[in-house]
Write a protein that holds these residues in place. Structure first.
Motif, short mmCIF file in Angstrom:
data_model
loop_
_atom_site.label_atom_id
_atom_site.label_comp_id
_atom_site.label_asym_id
_atom_site.label_seq_id
_atom_site.Cartn_x
_atom_site.Cartn_y
_atom_site.Cartn_z
N ARG A 116 110.65 69.65 -54.48
CA ARG A 116 109.67 69.59 -55.85
C ARG A 116 109.75 70.48 -57.19
NH1 ARG A 116 104.90 71.42 -52.28
NH2 ARG A 116 106.36 72.71 -50.79
N ALA A 117 110.91 71.58 -56.41
CA ALA A 117 111.61 72.01 -57.84
C ALA A 117 111.97 71.71 -58.52
CB ALA A 117 112.05 73.97 -56.96
N GLY A 118 113.30 70.82 -58.10
CA GLY A 118 114.19 69.71 -58.81
C GLY A 118 113.67 68.93 -60.12
N PHE A 119 112.72 68.46 -58.78
CA PHE A 119 111.68 67.14 -60.03
C PHE A 119 110.84 67.87 -61.16
CE2 PHE A 119 112.16 64.48 -55.80
CZ PHE A 119 112.76 63.11 -56.53
N ALA A 120 110.75 69.40 -60.96
CA ALA A 120 110.23 69.58 -61.78
C ALA A 120 110.99 69.81 -63.13
CB ALA A 120 109.50 71.41 -61.73
N GLU A 121 112.63 70.79 -62.45
CA GLU A 121 113.12 70.95 -63.79
C GLU A 121 113.70 69.31 -64.34
OE1 GLU A 121 117.73 73.51 -64.06
OE2 GLU A 121 117.15 72.87 -61.94
N ILE A 145 107.35 62.88 -57.27
CA ILE A 145 107.57 63.44 -58.99
C ILE A 145 106.62 64.04 -59.35
CG2 ILE A 145 109.30 62.49 -60.42
CD1 ILE A 145 110.91 60.68 -57.94
N ASP A 146 105.26 62.93 -59.53
CA ASP A 146 104.39 63.15 -60.99
C ASP A 146 103.85 64.81 -60.53
OD1 ASP A 146 104.27 61.63 -62.41
OD2 ASP A 146 103.08 60.01 -61.42
N ALA A 147 103.47 64.77 -59.28
CA ALA A 147 103.25 66.31 -58.78
C ALA A 147 103.49 67.26 -59.07
CB ALA A 147 102.92 66.44 -57.52
N ALA A 148 105.20 67.24 -59.20
CA ALA A 148 105.62 68.61 -59.88
C ALA A 148 106.00 68.80 -61.38
CB ALA A 148 107.27 68.17 -59.12
N ARG A 149 105.39 67.16 -61.77
CA ARG A 149 105.43 67.87 -63.40
C ARG A 149 104.67 69.12 -64.30
NH1 ARG A 149 107.31 62.95 -65.71
NH2 ARG A 149 107.40 61.11 -64.73
N PRO A 150 105.39 69.18 -65.18
CA PRO A 150 105.07 70.28 -65.87
C PRO A 150 103.05 70.05 -65.88
CG PRO A 150 106.62 69.74 -66.94
CD PRO A 150 106.78 68.49 -66.18
N ALA A 151 102.77 70.93 -66.19
CA ALA A 151 101.36 70.97 -65.93
C ALA A 151 100.54 70.52 -66.85
CB ALA A 151 100.39 72.34 -67.10
N GLY A 152 99.70 69.22 -66.90
CA GLY A 152 99.10 68.83 -68.00
C GLY A 152 99.72 67.00 -67.29
N GLY A 153 101.31 66.62 -66.93
CA GLY A 153 101.06 65.82 -66.32
C GLY A 153 102.39 64.66 -67.35
N ALA A 154 102.43 66.01 -68.52
CA ALA A 154 103.72 65.15 -69.60
C ALA A 154 105.31 65.35 -68.40
CB ALA A 154 103.52 65.99 -70.37
N GLY A 155 106.27 65.65 -69.63
CA GLY A 155 107.42 65.59 -69.26
C GLY A 155 108.59 64.53 -69.32
N GLU A 156 109.48 64.26 -69.14
CA GLU A 156 110.43 63.69 -69.53
C GLU A 156 110.29 62.04 -68.62
OE1 GLU A 156 112.39 64.11 -71.74
OE2 GLU A 156 111.50 65.66 -72.17
N GLU A 157 110.79 61.30 -68.76
CA GLU A 157 110.39 60.08 -67.84
C GLU A 157 111.72 60.24 -67.11
OE1 GLU A 157 110.19 55.49 -70.08
OE2 GLU A 157 112.13 56.17 -69.91
N VAL A 158 110.68 59.34 -65.54
CA VAL A 158 112.35 59.36 -64.81
C VAL A 158 112.73 58.12 -64.53
CG1 VAL A 158 113.16 60.18 -62.35
CG2 VAL A 158 111.57 61.48 -63.38
N ARG A 159 114.30 57.76 -64.93
CA ARG A 159 114.93 56.89 -64.43
C ARG A 159 114.97 56.41 -62.81
NH1 ARG A 159 118.88 55.30 -67.82
NH2 ARG A 159 120.57 54.62 -66.47
N VAL A 160 114.60 55.99 -62.52
CA VAL A 160 114.46 55.21 -61.21
C VAL A 160 115.56 54.25 -60.31
CG1 VAL A 160 113.20 54.34 -59.01
CG2 VAL A 160 111.69 55.75 -60.54
N CYS A 161 115.89 53.59 -59.43
CA CYS A 161 116.43 52.72 -59.14
C CYS A 161 115.38 52.67 -57.26
CB CYS A 161 117.60 53.63 -58.91
SG CYS A 161 119.04 52.35 -57.72
N LEU A 162 115.87 51.60 -56.85
CA LEU A 162 115.59 51.04 -55.47
C LEU A 162 116.26 50.67 -54.65
CD1 LEU A 162 112.29 48.80 -57.28
CD2 LEU A 162 112.13 51.30 -56.92
N GLU A 163 115.98 50.73 -53.79
CA GLU A 163 117.34 50.63 -52.45
C GLU A 163 116.95 49.11 -51.47
OE1 GLU A 163 119.63 52.19 -49.24
OE2 GLU A 163 118.57 53.53 -50.06
N LEU A 164 117.68 48.20 -51.50
CA LEU A 164 117.29 47.11 -50.37
C LEU A 164 118.10 47.71 -49.23
CD1 LEU A 164 117.17 43.98 -49.42
CD2 LEU A 164 119.16 43.49 -50.97
#
Length: 419
Positions: A116-121, A145-164
């Motif tokens: 969580r601390a890493g995702f906040a950063e 990840i959403d729960a770790a965002r800065p107050a107000g739920g804003a923050g940077e867009e997170v790049r996501v990869c899916l695993e098969l």
């Protein structure tokens, strides 16, 4: 038989020229004569030759370096400076952020995280968010990840990869060949999660990964086991065929949801050439093939040069045909067994005492070569796996021929133990 094969208690993966070299006379001994053991070295000529072979087998597709198999920033920089390599595949979020802060870009985190601390950063820093892609196979990971965002739920867009999930299923799914990784096995399952990512503010779907460890990490030419080896090759051939078709369908399903998918990652050191032949795959992952630890000796399709070694000093001579070295009990992860142990490499002709094996503080070694060793001489070993060796040493001596040309810290030497 492969030119590099390993038995249980001694290493036969020796270049012919080293079979008769006496204790203290190898290039590694000459290069480190001024240094006391224990120590670890990387042979740069072997490292570079292995890197070139990975690029050759990748057939023009970029190779993403698996950092867990290297665990040294200087050597990551060295390999990424070569043509044919692009990007890092990291193993923890904390490592990913550290590498990004150090100037590395295009970092794919290969495993889901709950840091969580890493995702906040990550979500608070545009530079980090642009450099790191996180792995997901469950909507709950996105919730965290959403729960770790800065107050107000804003923050940077997170790049996501899916695993098969790549495991090969037999007997109606009752028999599984391969690791238990992602729960996403079918194209429909991947497409469903892809829609969840695309429709969720603050996330961008950029990649798909499928790591076929049952092909990339399992040798198919095991010394002394011809029937077993043939069985492995038959199973792996069937697994490759099944996965190639399913991966193609999965990519097509995900691209229907996210047409601008940036990459499809697959492979591993032992399957580079097979995975590179798939049109659906855009890049190959590999890392162990740079160091070539002993678990990669039993492959029919390629042979690398052992590049990472460690030395332990002789501290006792208990009797004829026996010496004792300091420490050396560095088992690798995985199912416990002899193949997870480091193996005596030089001088040739040493083996473990089967009643003791490699020990935490001392390791007796048996064999005719023991009588040529003196107190203070070095015995050279190969680790079973690649980067895990770096958790035992704070620095690596870089060797070119018979000279040490540099000393660089491992992750541990820089004060980091990510796992």
């Amino acid at each position: 038989m492969s030119p590099h094969t390993v038995d249980t208690y001694g290493d036969t993966a020796l270049p012919r020229a080293l079979h008769s070299v006496r204790a203290g006379e190898t290039p590694f001994d000459r290069a480190t004569a001024h240094l006391d053991a224990p120590l670890a070295v990387v042979d740069l000529r072997a490292f570079d030759a292995n890197a070139a072979d990975l690029v050759r087998r990748a057939k023009g597709k970029p190779v993403r370096v698996a950092s867990k198999s290297v665990r040294c920033r200087a050597l990551l920089e060295r390999v990424l400076a070569r043509d044919g390599f692009a990007g890092i595949m990291s193993f923890t979020l904390a490592e990913s952020l550290w590498l990004a802060r150090s100037g590395f870009t295009d970092i794919l985190l290969a495993y889901p995280s709950v840091d969580r601390a890493g995702f906040a950063e990550l979500t608070a820093d545009p530079k980090l968010a642009a450099a790191v892609t996180v792995m997901a196979d469950d909507p709950a990971q996105l919730d965290l990840i959403d729960a770790a965002r800065p107050a107000g739920g804003a923050g940077e867009e997170v790049r996501v990869c899916l695993e098969l999930d790549t495991s090969y299923r037999l007997v109606g799914g009752k028999v599984r060949v391969g690791a238990r990784r992602s729960p996403l096995r079918t194209p429909a399952q991947l497409a469903a999660l892809a829609r969840s990512v695309v429709g969720r503010p603050g996330f961008r779907l950029v990649g798909l990964m499928a790591y076929e460890g049952h092909v990339a990490g399992v040798g198919d030419e095991v010394a002394g086991k011809p029937v077993f080896s043939r069985a492995i090759r038959v199973i792996q051939a069937a697994a490759r065929k099944e996965l190639a078709q399913r991966r193609w369908e999965a990519v097509r399903a995900v691209r229907a949801v996210a047409p601008r998918l940036e990459f499809v990652n697959g492979g591993g050191t032992g399957s580079v050439q097979h995975t590179a032949a798939e049109a659906a795959v855009t890049e190959i992952a590999a890392g162990s093939g740079l160091y070539v630890p002993r678990l990669f000796d039993n492959f029919r399709s390629f042979s690398g040069r052992p590049a990472a070694l460690f030395a332990q000093p002789v501290v006792r001579r208990p009797g004829p045909g026996v010496v004792t070295v300091l420490g050396g009990g560095y088992p690798a992860s995985g199912v416990a067994g002899p193949d997870r142990l480091p193996v005596p490499y030089l001088p040739a002709g040493l083996r473990y005492d089967p009643q003791e094996g490699p020990g935490e503080v001392q390791t007796p070694l048996l064999g005719p070569a023991a009588d040529g060793l003196r107190i203070g001489d070095k015995v050279w070993f190969r680790h079973a796996k690649a980067g895990e060796l770096c958790e035992r040493f704070t620095e690596l001596q870089l060797i070119d021929g018979d000279r040490v040309v540099g000393t660089v810290p491992t992750y541990r030497g820089e004060g980091h133990a990510f796992l």
